[in-house]
Design an enzyme around this catalytic site. Structure first.
Site, PDB file in Angstrom:
ATOM      1  N   HIS A  14     -17.661   0.101  -5.640  1.00  5.28           N
ATOM      2  CA  HIS A  14     -16.614   0.695  -4.789  1.00  5.28           C
ATOM      3  C   HIS A  14     -15.298   0.868  -5.523  1.00  5.28           C
ATOM      4  O   HIS A  14     -14.340   1.402  -4.975  1.00  5.28           O
ATOM      5  CB  HIS A  14     -16.398  -0.153  -3.545  1.00  5.28           C
ATOM      6  CG  HIS A  14     -15.471  -1.332  -3.719  1.00  5.28           C
ATOM      7  ND1 HIS A  14     -15.590  -2.238  -4.743  1.00  5.28           N
ATOM      8  CD2 HIS A  14     -14.417  -1.753  -2.976  1.00  5.28           C
ATOM      9  CE1 HIS A  14     -14.661  -3.165  -4.622  1.00  5.28           C
ATOM     10  NE2 HIS A  14     -13.933  -2.900  -3.568  1.00  5.28           N
ATOM     11  N   GLY A  15     -15.224   0.410  -6.772  1.00  6.30           N
ATOM     12  CA  GLY A  15     -13.983   0.534  -7.520  1.00  6.30           C
ATOM     13  C   GLY A  15     -14.086  -0.212  -8.832  1.00  6.30           C
ATOM     14  O   GLY A  15     -15.176  -0.554  -9.297  1.00  6.30           O
ATOM     15  N   ALA A  16     -12.925  -0.472  -9.428  1.00 10.70           N
ATOM     16  CA  ALA A  16     -12.900  -1.196 -10.693  1.00 10.70           C
ATOM     17  C   ALA A  16     -13.219  -2.665 -10.489  1.00 10.70           C
ATOM     18  O   ALA A  16     -13.863  -3.296 -11.323  1.00 10.70           O
ATOM     19  CB  ALA A  16     -11.535  -1.036 -11.364  1.00 10.70           C
ATOM     20  N   HIS A  25      -7.150   5.350   0.562  1.00  6.81           N
ATOM     21  CA  HIS A  25      -8.006   4.168   0.695  1.00  6.81           C
ATOM     22  C   HIS A  25      -7.464   3.304   1.835  1.00  6.81           C
ATOM     23  O   HIS A  25      -6.329   2.844   1.782  1.00  6.81           O
ATOM     24  CB  HIS A  25      -7.969   3.392  -0.625  1.00  6.81           C
ATOM     25  CG  HIS A  25      -8.645   2.054  -0.586  1.00  6.81           C
ATOM     26  ND1 HIS A  25      -8.286   1.016  -1.426  1.00  6.81           N
ATOM     27  CD2 HIS A  25      -9.651   1.567   0.181  1.00  6.81           C
ATOM     28  CE1 HIS A  25      -9.040  -0.038  -1.189  1.00  6.81           C
ATOM     29  NE2 HIS A  25      -9.877   0.272  -0.212  1.00  6.81           N
ATOM     30  N   HIS A  66      -4.750  -0.962  -0.546  1.00  4.76           N
ATOM     31  CA  HIS A  66      -4.810   0.353   0.090  1.00  4.76           C
ATOM     32  C   HIS A  66      -3.742   1.273  -0.510  1.00  4.76           C
ATOM     33  O   HIS A  66      -2.656   0.824  -0.884  1.00  4.76           O
ATOM     34  CB  HIS A  66      -4.598   0.221   1.598  1.00  4.76           C
ATOM     35  CG  HIS A  66      -5.715  -0.513   2.283  1.00  4.76           C
ATOM     36  ND1 HIS A  66      -5.633  -0.966   3.580  1.00  4.76           N
ATOM     37  CD2 HIS A  66      -6.948  -0.874   1.842  1.00  4.76           C
ATOM     38  CE1 HIS A  66      -6.763  -1.573   3.907  1.00  4.76           C
ATOM     39  NE2 HIS A  66      -7.575  -1.533   2.860  1.00  4.76           N
ATOM     40  N   SER A 123      -9.631   7.517 -11.495  1.00  9.54           N
ATOM     41  CA  SER A 123     -10.632   7.317 -10.444  1.00  9.54           C
ATOM     42  C   SER A 123     -11.715   8.366 -10.626  1.00  9.54           C
ATOM     43  O   SER A 123     -11.513   9.355 -11.339  1.00  9.54           O
ATOM     44  CB  SER A 123      -9.996   7.452  -9.055  1.00  9.54           C
ATOM     45  OG  SER A 123      -9.042   6.440  -8.827  1.00  9.54           O
ATOM     46  N   CYS A 128     -13.690  -0.356   5.709  1.00 10.37           N
ATOM     47  CA  CYS A 128     -12.752   0.055   4.665  1.00 10.37           C
ATOM     48  C   CYS A 128     -13.460   1.030   3.730  1.00 10.37           C
ATOM     49  O   CYS A 128     -14.647   0.895   3.453  1.00 10.37           O
ATOM     50  CB  CYS A 128     -12.281  -1.170   3.889  1.00 10.37           C
ATOM     51  SG  CYS A 128     -10.993  -0.798   2.684  1.00 10.37           S
TER      52      CYS A 128
END
Length: 397
Positions: free
Chosen positions: A326-328, A180, A163, A309, A77
Site C-alpha cells: 500500500h506504500g513505502a 490519501h 494522510h 509514487s 483507508c
C-alpha cells in the site's frame, strides 16, 4: 523478487521481502496470526512493519472468521488519483497560492466542514445511493450513533498523520491529483468498539494475543461487525470521492483558461475486508496496508512527502491473494523520527515540494520511510508500473 516462505503454525508465511529485514516485533505478530485456527493463508508485502493489533503490510485470509484488529482503526483507508489535461508547462512558478486554495477547500487535521457538504454541488460526485448510505447509519452500533453530526461534517476532510493531498507530475510532465484518507473519526470509533466486543467473547480467551480476537461466522456479533465494517468502508470511499471533487473544482477554477479535463478516477482501499474465493473456498480477506492487485486492477502505491509514487496495474498473483503493498512503509516509528530528524532535515528532504516544513510533520519526513523504488522492485510479480509520479505540492494535516 518472488516470495519467500517462512514456516508458520497453521499456514506458511509468504513474504515478498527478506525475512531478516523485518523487525522482530513485526515478525512475532505475523507468527501469532499464523496460529489462528481459522487462518487459510498469510501474505506479507514488502512495506511490512509493526502495527497496533496486527502487522501493517499483511494480507490475512480466514474462513468463517474475521479479526477487527487486522483491519485497523482507519477502516477503508485508501488512495484516489486522477490524471488531468494539465502539464508542467501550465503551472505557475510559485505554487503557494494553489496549495492555499486546496487547504481552504479541504479541511485538514481535526478540521471539519462548517456544514455537511452537499454532494449535488461536488464536481463529478456520483450521488446515486447517497441517501440510502446515510439511512443505513441508523443500523450501526448504538454506542456510536451519537456521532452522526460529526460524521456528516467530517465527510470530505483529510485528517492527519500520513494522510495527504498532492499535486503531482508524471514522467511525461502530465499533472495528476492524488489523495490519501479513510473513514475519519467515525471509522475509528466503530473499529475500537468492535475490537472491544471481540475481546470479550469466550472463543477468544485462549488466543496467543488478545488483539487477534475474531468474530465467528453466523453469530450476532459477526453480523453486527460486518454491517458496521462495510458501512465504514463505504464512508471512506465517499470521503475520498468528495475530497477529489473539491480538489478538481479548485483546479478548474485556478486554471480556468486551460479548461481542464480529467480521466477516470482511480480509487482503492488499503485497510479493509473483502469476500473473495480461492481454491474453491469462500474466504474473508483482510488487507491491512495492502491493496487488491487482481489481474488488471488499477492501484496506487505512494511513497512519502518528498519521494515518488506509483500508479500500478495488478497481475493477479493468487499466492499473494491478489494483493500488493500500500506504500513505502515506515522504517522507523514516529517518535524515533522526531528524535532523529530536525526541521532542517525536513526542508532538505522535501526540497522542490510546496509543503509544510515545520516540526508538526517531522514524523512524516521521507527518511522515516523505506525507499519506494525498492518496495516496487520487490513486487514485480504482483504489479506492473503504469506511471511514476512526483509531487510538487503536498498538503498534510
Amino acid at each position: 523478487m518472488s516470495y519467500v516462505e517462512v514456516p508458520g503454525a497453521k499456514v506458511p508465511i509468504r513474504m515478498w521481502t527478506d525475512p531478516a529485514s523485518v523487525e522482530d516485533v513485526a515478525m512475532q505478530q505475523l507468527r501469532n496470526v499464523a496460529t489462528l485456527p481459522w487462518i487459510k493463508g498469510l501474505a506479507v508485502m514488502p512495506d511490512v512493519h509493526y502495527g497496533k493489533g496486527a502487522t501493517v503490510g499483511s494480507v490475512i485470509a480466514m474462513h468463517g472468521a474475521v479479526c477487527p484488529a487486522a483491519v485497523g482503526v482507519d477502516i477503508g483507508c485508501g488512495m484516489s488519483a486522477v490524471k488531468t489535461s494539465l502539464t508542467a508547462n501550465d503551472l505557475p512558478g510559485d505554487l503557494s497560492r494553489l496549495r492555499s486554495k486546496i487547504e481552504q477547500a479541504i479541511p485538514v487535521g481535526r478540521g471539519m466542514h462548517g456544514d455537511p457538504v452537499d454532494p449535488g454541488r461536488v464536481f463529478g460526485f456520483p450521488t446515486g445511493g447517497w441517501d440510502d448510505f446515510w439511512t443505513r447509519f441508523d443500523f450501526v452500533a448504538d454506542e456510536v450513533k451519537f456521532r452522526r453530526e460529526r460524521a456528516t461534517k467530517q465527510m470530505g476532510t483529510l485528517g492527519s498523520g500520513n494522510h495527504f493531498v498532492e499535486f503531482c507530475l508524471d514522467e511525461s510532465g502530465a499533472v495528476w491529483l492524488m489523495l490519501h484518507s479513510g473513514s475519519r473519526n467515525i471509522g475509528k470509533e466503530l473499529a475500537e468498539y468492535h475490537m472491544g466486543q471481540a475481546q470479550k467473547l469466550p472463543h477468544n480467551q485462549g488466543l496467543i494475543d488478545r488483539d487477534l480476537a475474531v468474530f465467528i461466522a453466523d453469530t450476532p456479533q459477526m453480523g453486527a461487525y460486518r454491517n458496521d465494517l462495510f458501512w465504514a468502508q463505504e464512508y471512506a470511499k465517499y470521503n475520498r470521492a468528495i475530497m477529489m471533487g473539491l480538489f478538481q473544482e479548485v483546479v478548474r477554477r485556478e486554471f480556468r483558461k486551460a479548461k481542464v479535463t480529467f480521466d477516470r478516477v482511480i480509487s482503492c482501499h488499503h485497510n479493509y475486508v473483502a469476500e473473495e474465493r480461492y481454491e474453491g473456498m469462500d474466504l474473508l480477506v483482510t488487507r491491512k496496508g495492502a491493496i487488491r492487485a487482481g489481474s488488471g486492477d488499477f492501484g496506487i502505491i505512494p511513497g512519502s512527502m518528498g519521494t515518488g509514487s506509483y500508479i500500478v496495474k495488478g497481475l493477479g498473483n493468487e499466492k499473494s491473494f491478489n494483493s500488493a503493498s500500500h506504500g513505502a512503509g515506515r522504517r522507523m516509528s514516529r517518535n524515533a523520527a522526531k528524535k532523529r530528524f530536525s526541521t532542517k532535515d525536513l526542508e532538505e528532504q522535501t526540497r522542490g515540494v510546496e509543503c509544510r516544513k515545520d516540526s508538526g510533520v517531522v514524523d512524516e519526513i521521507p527518511g522515516a520511510y523505506k525507499p519506494i523504488e525498492k518496495v516496487i522492485d520487490q513486487q514485480r510479480d504482483l504489479v506492473e508500473v503504469v506511471a511514476k509520479l512526483k509531487q510538487v505540492i503536498c498538503v498534510k494535516g
